[in-house]
Write an enzyme that holds these catalytic residues in place. Structure first.
Site, PDB file in Angstrom:
ATOM      1  CG  ASP A 381      -1.939   1.115   1.189  1.00  0.00           C
ATOM      2  OD1 ASP A 381      -1.552   2.286   1.353  1.00  0.00           O
ATOM      3  OD2 ASP A 381      -3.123   0.801   0.977  1.00  0.00           O
ATOM      4  CG  ASN A 389      -4.858  11.145  -5.870  1.00  0.00           C
ATOM      5  OD1 ASN A 389      -4.154  11.132  -6.875  1.00  0.00           O
ATOM      6  ND2 ASN A 389      -5.484  10.059  -5.419  1.00  0.00           N
ATOM      7  CG  HIS A 394      -7.528  12.791  -9.093  1.00  0.00           C
ATOM      8  ND1 HIS A 394      -7.653  11.782  -8.171  1.00  0.00           N
ATOM      9  CD2 HIS A 394      -8.343  13.796  -8.653  1.00  0.00           C
ATOM     10  CE1 HIS A 394      -8.501  12.129  -7.222  1.00  0.00           C
ATOM     11  NE2 HIS A 394      -8.944  13.359  -7.491  1.00  0.00           N
ATOM     12  CG  ASP A 398      -4.413   8.430 -12.718  1.00  0.00           C
ATOM     13  OD1 ASP A 398      -4.804   7.941 -11.633  1.00  0.00           O
ATOM     14  OD2 ASP A 398      -5.179   8.951 -13.549  1.00  0.00           O
ATOM     15  CD  GLU A 424      -4.390   3.956  -1.676  1.00  0.00           C
ATOM     16  OE1 GLU A 424      -4.661   4.218  -0.497  1.00  0.00           O
ATOM     17  OE2 GLU A 424      -5.205   4.105  -2.611  1.00  0.00           O
TER      18      GLU A 424
END
Length: 512
Positions: A381, A389, A394, A398, A424
């Site tokens: 994680d 973000n 965003h 990504d 994630e």
């Protein structure tokens, strides 16, 4: 008369009586009085005349010969009658067989100028019962077949021997056309000229009509096959498979040059890319063929494409053959593969999606339990990803996820798998690996990611990851339980300050 003569006379007399006894079946002798020998002056005499005794003896012998001869004649006559009956039965059977086969016999005597046609032969030719009404077979021939018939018999008339020829005749009975099969043999005389000819004639009109219908059917089938928009091939499989027929679409799909005769050189084996598929296909010959077999194939120039094959066994031109149709499904397979890829992979990273990585893990865990080798999973994680973000947007988020996937993949073996299971969150499946081996891989991932610089608005940044590791402990443990243990170890890593690896071994212990 000396003693020897009297002795001969006596023996002759007794031999005659013995013959009479045999002829009479044991009855009385033909002579009532016994023979008495009287010696006078030293010479034996008989009470019967010597010449008369000899005559009687000869007569009896003659009668015996006649009786035996009559018996032999009667026996021979009985055998002859039996033979005649058998020959008569054979003749009737032959006539019946000829009638069923629509066949008759004939003969020609060149020396006497006579020709004989059996009843069955006259029926085949449509003639009457009068033998003299028909002497010249040539007058029955169809005008278009006279030359061919003459050529067929010319060699036999010149050298002797047999001939066979099928031709048409015009029956004088109904003036209709018939097909007949004439078979004959010519016998030559001392001057090497024909003296006798004999043979058979058979009505083959129905067979010829069936052959014509078959040819017309084959021509119609060929027209249909030529118009087909996909390749159709017919292979002879009586021995080594060889191509008997291919339509025009075959040339196009397999990139064959019709002028160079590529079609004659093509073989079944050269069409396949996958040898296992070729074996499966050839094994289907004995089962009557296959339906919709999808295989990788190649053209004459080496271009690979996906083909869907259907085949069935058939007879073609008198040989066992295989009828094969090929449909180019390359475009369909590409679309199908793309749909499968979209259904099994994560669109952002290209990794396995949640469903696919779970299916892979379940399959591998069953294999590990069956073959008793270690199995470990890693759960990862990215730390503080929400802040990424919120801070950079965003699009940058990504990009961070994509780079993280690339870094993790570079740390895994080829047989291992990696999937994205959430925003994630990622799961790695390690086959034949213990928890210690999983810890080494997890540490490699953590260090590599921590050292990776990511371009962000206004510069570069670095990020960390928290990891949990769990190993299969008991044989009845499910993947869900194993995943729950890895998630628990991940939570321990998060709680201990993040950017670390924790192994779940019953009691979760963070590692550095």
């Amino acid at each position: 008369m000396n003693k020897g003569s009297h002795l001969i006379t006596l023996l002759s007399t007794w031999l005659g009586r013995l013959c009479c006894l045999v002829a009479a079946g044991g009855g009385k002798y033909a002579f009532a009085e016994p023979v008495e020998l009287v010696f006078q002056g030293g010479q034996p005499t008989s009470t019967y005349d010597d010449w008369f005794s000899l005559f009687v003896w000869a007569l009896v012998c003659l009668i015996c010969v006649v009786v035996v001869s009559i018996g032999v004649i009667i026996r021979q006559k009985s055998t002859l009658d039996k033979t005649i009956r058998e020959l008569s039965g054979l003749e009737e059977g032959l006539q019946e067989a000829q009638s069923i086969a629509q066949m008759g016999s004939w003969s020609r005597d060149f020396e006497h100028g006579t020709t004989f046609w059996s009843k069955e032969a006259r029926m085949v030719l449509g003639l009457g019962d009068d033998q003299e009404a028909f002497k010249h077979y040539e007058t029955l021939l169809h005008p278009d077949d006279i030359e061919g018939m003459m050529e067929a018999v010319a060699a036999a008339y010149h050298q002797g021997g047999g001939y066979i020829h099928e031709h048409r005749i015009i029956s004088p009975l109904d003036n209709k056309e018939r097909w007949v099969r004439l078979a004959g043999k010519v016998f030559l005389g001392e001057e090497e000229s024909p003296v006798r000819e004999t043979g058979t004639v058979q009505d083959v009109t129905l067979r010829r009509a069936a052959e014509l219908a078959l040819r017309q059917s084959e021509e119609k089938l060929r027209s249909i096959l030529e118009a087909a928009p996909y390749p159709i091939m017919i292979f002879d499989i009586s021995s080594a498979p060889s191509l008997l027929y291919a339509n025009q679409s075959t040339y196009y799909l397999f990139e064959l040059d019709q002028d160079e005769g590529d079609l004659n050189n093509i073989d079944l084996h050269s069409l396949w890319v996958d040898e296992d598929a070729h074996v499966e296909f050839t094994d289907s010959f004995s089962e009557g063929g296959v339906t919709n077999l999808e295989v990788l194939m190649k053209t004459n120039k080496g271009k690979v494409f996906w083909g869907m094959l259907s085949s069935t066994s058939m007879d073609f031109q008198g040989n066992p053959a295989l009828f094969i149709s090929v449909l180019d499904i390359t475009d369909r397979k590409l679309i199908q593969e793309e749909l499968e890829r979209l259904a099994t992979t994560d669109t952002l990273t290209g990794l396995l999606n949640r469903r696919s990585i779970f299916e892979t893990a379940n399959k591998e865990i069953r294999r590990a339990i069956r073959y008793q080798y270690p199995f470990t999973i890693i759960m990862l994680d990215i730390d503080h990803f929400k802040r990424v973000n919120d801070t950079y947007g965003h699009a940058t988020g990504d990009r961070v996820i994509q780079l993280f996937a690339e870094v993790c993949l570079s740390c895994l073996r080829e047989e291992d798998s990696l999937g994205r299971v959430g925003g994630e969150e990622f799961v790695a499946v390690l086959v034949s690996s213990t928890s210690e081996g999983g810890r080494v891989v997890a540490e490699r991932m953590r260090e590599a990611w921590e050292a990776t610089e990511v371009e962000v608005p206004g510069g570069v940044d670095r990020f960390t990851v928290s990891i949990g590791v769990s190993e299969l402990i008991v044989s009845n443990e499910s993947f869900d339980v194993l995943l729950e243990r890895a998630d628990r170890a991940l939570y321990v890593s998060k709680s201990a300050g993040r950017n670390r690896v924790t192994i779940d071994a019953g009691a979760a212990t963070p590692v550095n």
